[in-house]
Design a protein around this motif. Sequence first.
Motif, PDB file in Angstrom:
ATOM      1  N   HIS A 244      -0.247  42.390 110.053  1.00  0.00           N
ATOM      2  CA  HIS A 244      -1.555  42.420 109.399  1.00  0.00           C
ATOM      3  C   HIS A 244      -1.531  41.688 108.048  1.00  0.00           C
ATOM      4  CE1 HIS A 244       0.691  45.816 107.731  1.00  0.00           C
ATOM      5  NE2 HIS A 244      -0.072  45.708 106.656  1.00  0.00           N
ATOM      6  N   LYS A 245      -0.334  41.476 107.482  1.00  0.00           N
ATOM      7  CA  LYS A 245      -0.223  40.763 106.199  1.00  0.00           C
ATOM      8  C   LYS A 245      -0.283  39.246 106.388  1.00  0.00           C
ATOM      9  CE  LYS A 245       3.050  44.284 104.567  1.00  0.00           C
ATOM     10  NZ  LYS A 245       4.451  44.495 104.113  1.00  0.00           N
ATOM     11  N   VAL A 246      -0.059  38.791 107.605  1.00  0.00           N
ATOM     12  CA  VAL A 246       0.060  37.349 107.865  1.00  0.00           C
ATOM     13  C   VAL A 246      -1.306  36.803 108.240  1.00  0.00           C
ATOM     14  CG1 VAL A 246       1.256  35.590 109.226  1.00  0.00           C
ATOM     15  CG2 VAL A 246       2.431  37.726 108.639  1.00  0.00           C
ATOM     16  N   ARG A 247      -1.842  35.912 107.434  1.00  0.00           N
ATOM     17  CA  ARG A 247      -3.213  35.450 107.622  1.00  0.00           C
ATOM     18  C   ARG A 247      -3.302  33.983 108.067  1.00  0.00           C
ATOM     19  NH1 ARG A 247      -6.097  40.150 107.753  1.00  0.00           N
ATOM     20  NH2 ARG A 247      -5.637  41.477 105.948  1.00  0.00           N
ATOM     21  N   ARG A 248      -2.462  33.126 107.477  1.00  0.00           N
ATOM     22  CA  ARG A 248      -2.606  31.682 107.716  1.00  0.00           C
ATOM     23  C   ARG A 248      -1.874  31.269 108.984  1.00  0.00           C
ATOM     24  NH1 ARG A 248      -0.161  30.326 102.174  1.00  0.00           N
ATOM     25  NH2 ARG A 248       0.300  28.334 103.202  1.00  0.00           N
ATOM     26  N   ARG A 249      -2.378  30.235 109.626  1.00  0.00           N
ATOM     27  CA  ARG A 249      -1.817  29.796 110.898  1.00  0.00           C
ATOM     28  C   ARG A 249      -0.382  29.295 110.741  1.00  0.00           C
ATOM     29  NH1 ARG A 249      -5.447  25.530 113.591  1.00  0.00           N
ATOM     30  NH2 ARG A 249      -3.974  25.875 115.316  1.00  0.00           N
ATOM     31  N   ARG A 250      -0.081  28.629 109.637  1.00  0.00           N
ATOM     32  CA  ARG A 250       1.282  28.162 109.412  1.00  0.00           C
ATOM     33  C   ARG A 250       2.242  29.343 109.317  1.00  0.00           C
ATOM     34  NH1 ARG A 250       2.781  23.339 110.615  1.00  0.00           N
ATOM     35  NH2 ARG A 250       0.845  22.626 109.655  1.00  0.00           N
ATOM     36  N   VAL A 255       6.297  33.236 112.031  1.00  0.00           N
ATOM     37  CA  VAL A 255       6.586  34.495 112.733  1.00  0.00           C
ATOM     38  C   VAL A 255       6.994  34.205 114.171  1.00  0.00           C
ATOM     39  CG1 VAL A 255       5.616  36.655 113.598  1.00  0.00           C
ATOM     40  CG2 VAL A 255       5.064  35.894 111.278  1.00  0.00           C
ATOM     41  N   ARG A 256       6.227  33.359 114.833  1.00  0.00           N
ATOM     42  CA  ARG A 256       6.530  33.055 116.243  1.00  0.00           C
ATOM     43  C   ARG A 256       7.912  32.427 116.387  1.00  0.00           C
ATOM     44  NH1 ARG A 256       2.502  29.021 119.165  1.00  0.00           N
ATOM     45  NH2 ARG A 256       3.526  27.572 117.710  1.00  0.00           N
ATOM     46  N   GLU A 257       8.229  31.437 115.560  1.00  0.00           N
ATOM     47  CA  GLU A 257       9.533  30.763 115.669  1.00  0.00           C
ATOM     48  C   GLU A 257      10.691  31.719 115.373  1.00  0.00           C
ATOM     49  OE1 GLU A 257      10.471  27.841 116.694  1.00  0.00           O
ATOM     50  OE2 GLU A 257       8.451  27.092 117.113  1.00  0.00           O
ATOM     51  N   LEU A 258      10.555  32.510 114.333  1.00  0.00           N
ATOM     52  CA  LEU A 258      11.622  33.452 113.989  1.00  0.00           C
ATOM     53  C   LEU A 258      11.770  34.521 115.067  1.00  0.00           C
ATOM     54  CD1 LEU A 258      11.062  33.921 110.148  1.00  0.00           C
ATOM     55  CD2 LEU A 258      13.071  32.909 111.247  1.00  0.00           C
ATOM     56  N   TRP A 259      10.643  35.036 115.573  1.00  0.00           N
ATOM     57  CA  TRP A 259      10.693  36.066 116.618  1.00  0.00           C
ATOM     58  C   TRP A 259      11.373  35.526 117.869  1.00  0.00           C
ATOM     59  CZ3 TRP A 259       9.595  37.201 121.577  1.00  0.00           C
ATOM     60  CH2 TRP A 259       9.478  38.543 121.958  1.00  0.00           C
ATOM     61  N   VAL A 318      12.229  28.348 110.501  1.00  0.00           N
ATOM     62  CA  VAL A 318      11.135  28.167 109.547  1.00  0.00           C
ATOM     63  C   VAL A 318      10.736  26.699 109.471  1.00  0.00           C
ATOM     64  CG1 VAL A 318      10.461  28.356 107.112  1.00  0.00           C
ATOM     65  CG2 VAL A 318      11.806  30.189 108.186  1.00  0.00           C
ATOM     66  N   ASP A 319      11.732  25.812 109.420  1.00  0.00           N
ATOM     67  CA  ASP A 319      11.448  24.379 109.334  1.00  0.00           C
ATOM     68  C   ASP A 319      10.701  23.880 110.575  1.00  0.00           C
ATOM     69  OD1 ASP A 319      12.692  24.312 106.889  1.00  0.00           O
ATOM     70  OD2 ASP A 319      14.607  23.548 107.667  1.00  0.00           O
ATOM     71  N   ARG A 320      11.036  24.413 111.737  1.00  0.00           N
ATOM     72  CA  ARG A 320      10.321  23.998 112.956  1.00  0.00           C
ATOM     73  C   ARG A 320       8.845  24.369 112.855  1.00  0.00           C
ATOM     74  NH1 ARG A 320      15.094  25.843 115.427  1.00  0.00           N
ATOM     75  NH2 ARG A 320      14.158  27.852 116.012  1.00  0.00           N
ATOM     76  N   SER A 325       2.362  20.372 114.179  1.00  0.00           N
ATOM     77  CA  SER A 325       1.018  19.852 113.904  1.00  0.00           C
ATOM     78  C   SER A 325       0.035  21.014 113.904  1.00  0.00           C
ATOM     79  CB  SER A 325       0.617  18.838 114.974  1.00  0.00           C
ATOM     80  OG  SER A 325       0.506  19.487 116.237  1.00  0.00           O
ATOM     81  N   ASP A 326      -1.109  20.798 113.278  1.00  0.00           N
ATOM     82  CA  ASP A 326      -2.104  21.864 113.218  1.00  0.00           C
ATOM     83  C   ASP A 326      -2.512  22.341 114.610  1.00  0.00           C
ATOM     84  OD1 ASP A 326      -2.028  21.791 110.500  1.00  0.00           O
ATOM     85  OD2 ASP A 326      -3.915  20.672 110.258  1.00  0.00           O
ATOM     86  N   SER A 327      -2.593  21.404 115.550  1.00  0.00           N
ATOM     87  CA  SER A 327      -3.032  21.781 116.896  1.00  0.00           C
ATOM     88  C   SER A 327      -2.008  22.649 117.623  1.00  0.00           C
ATOM     89  CB  SER A 327      -3.308  20.518 117.724  1.00  0.00           C
ATOM     90  OG  SER A 327      -2.127  19.749 117.864  1.00  0.00           O
ATOM     91  N   ALA A 328      -0.751  22.580 117.199  1.00  0.00           N
ATOM     92  CA  ALA A 328       0.303  23.359 117.853  1.00  0.00           C
ATOM     93  C   ALA A 328       0.494  24.728 117.227  1.00  0.00           C
ATOM     94  CB  ALA A 328       1.628  22.596 117.806  1.00  0.00           C
ATOM     95  N   LEU A 329      -0.185  25.003 116.131  1.00  0.00           N
ATOM     96  CA  LEU A 329      -0.046  26.301 115.469  1.00  0.00           C
ATOM     97  C   LEU A 329      -0.832  27.372 116.222  1.00  0.00           C
ATOM     98  CD1 LEU A 329      -0.448  25.209 111.748  1.00  0.00           C
ATOM     99  CD2 LEU A 329       1.666  25.964 112.876  1.00  0.00           C
ATOM    100  N   PRO A 330      -0.334  28.601 116.225  1.00  0.00           N
ATOM    101  CA  PRO A 330      -1.066  29.672 116.919  1.00  0.00           C
ATOM    102  C   PRO A 330      -2.360  30.005 116.198  1.00  0.00           C
ATOM    103  CG  PRO A 330       0.832  30.561 115.728  1.00  0.00           C
ATOM    104  CD  PRO A 330       0.943  29.066 115.647  1.00  0.00           C
TER     105      PRO A 330
END
Length: 429
Positions: A244-250, A255-259, A318-320, A325-330
């Motif tokens: 719930h603290k994570v707001r921005r798509r980046r 979160v997705r990459e680390l998870w 994190v670097d990945r 690109s913006d289109s690839a962000l969740p």
Amino acid sequence: MTDAQDTAADSSLRITGGTPPDDAGSSVTEAPTPLLEPREGIPPVVTDQAALAEVVAAFAAGSGPVAVDAERASGYRYGQRAYLVQLRREGAGTALIDPVACPDLSGLGVALTGVEWVLHAATQDLPCLREIGMVPSRLFDTELAGRLAGFPRVGLGAMVENVLGFVLEKGHSAVDWSTRPLPEPWLRYAALDVELLVDLRDALEKELDRQGKLEWALQEFDAIAAAPPAEPRKDPWRRTSGMHKVRRRRQLGVVRELWETRDRIAQRRDVSPGKVLSDAAIVEAALALPANAHALAALNGFGHRMGRRQLEQWQAAVDRARALSDSALPQPGQPVTGPPPPRAWADKDPAAAARLSAARAGVTALAEQLNMPQENLVSPDTVRRICWEPPKVVDTGSVALALAGYGARAWQVEQVTPVLVRALSAKGV
């Protein structure tokens, strides 16, 4: 009014203290007896095919229901596999089976085809039992039976104590069951878990019958036995604690990459993901978006006793995410397939909000009258869906059809339909 409603309305027969009343309507008050040893002692753990064949033959020749339990290593190992399976049946005694040494128990499952399996909180154990070839065709869930009968505490220990008057040992439920060899006190605990399960089943069957709820329970048990395996969860990374603290798509991308990196490592090492990296650390990194491993090491969850190689591994994730690109962000939030959150109803559709308020009040009153939890009377999600998009013509037939379409059992349809018809038809709704 149904038999169950008659019984629940009779205050002298309602279960108020956690124990079923006796025939005179009073509750047993004697001090419970500690259950310290299995009747036939602790059986040897089955770890080879010859011993397993003997167990299969013994349980096939037994009589009556079979008590079944499984121990997992949640919090220690990856996934929810079984690390010990316990069974008990009249004429066969108790068996403890090591599913690591004997990973295929389908022969035992076949031998018990048509036999009623008695489990406590069946939906927790059935997935890991299915993995090793054990799938019941009939079952009796003592936890669910306790809920339907109105017991305020439905853990196995509480049920055995309140219904049968015995105290089970409580010390080993959260231990690492992947440990080998398993210590004797753990094995004793495991054997005692199935020692009285059939006795508990028999007592609960009588209590449900007395309340007029036995047929309801049987419908619930049949639904559990017939349910297909759960579909894999979509985007499981979104269930990270603190999301719930994570707001921005980046940040969501981090979160997705680390998870996903953590999940691959945990699966390879066969350890709980939380032992690889905490959810709190994942969220911390997502919020900070560190530019390098040195910055990452300064964050909570990364600096303490974490080697450079590990830091570089997490920084690479994190670097990945930073490079996507913006289109690839969740996208923020998950696709909504049902109604919006109820808190938004008043603004989006005031009439639907009024319907839901009336329906919730009616369901709450009926659940109290029947002395059972609301969620066992009808799924809250089902109520929301029907209130958000009610039948075009609201009557008994259309509401009953809608309930059945969302998976409500026949007894639930019978009980809840009048409540929802009134809520959906109320003036001003």
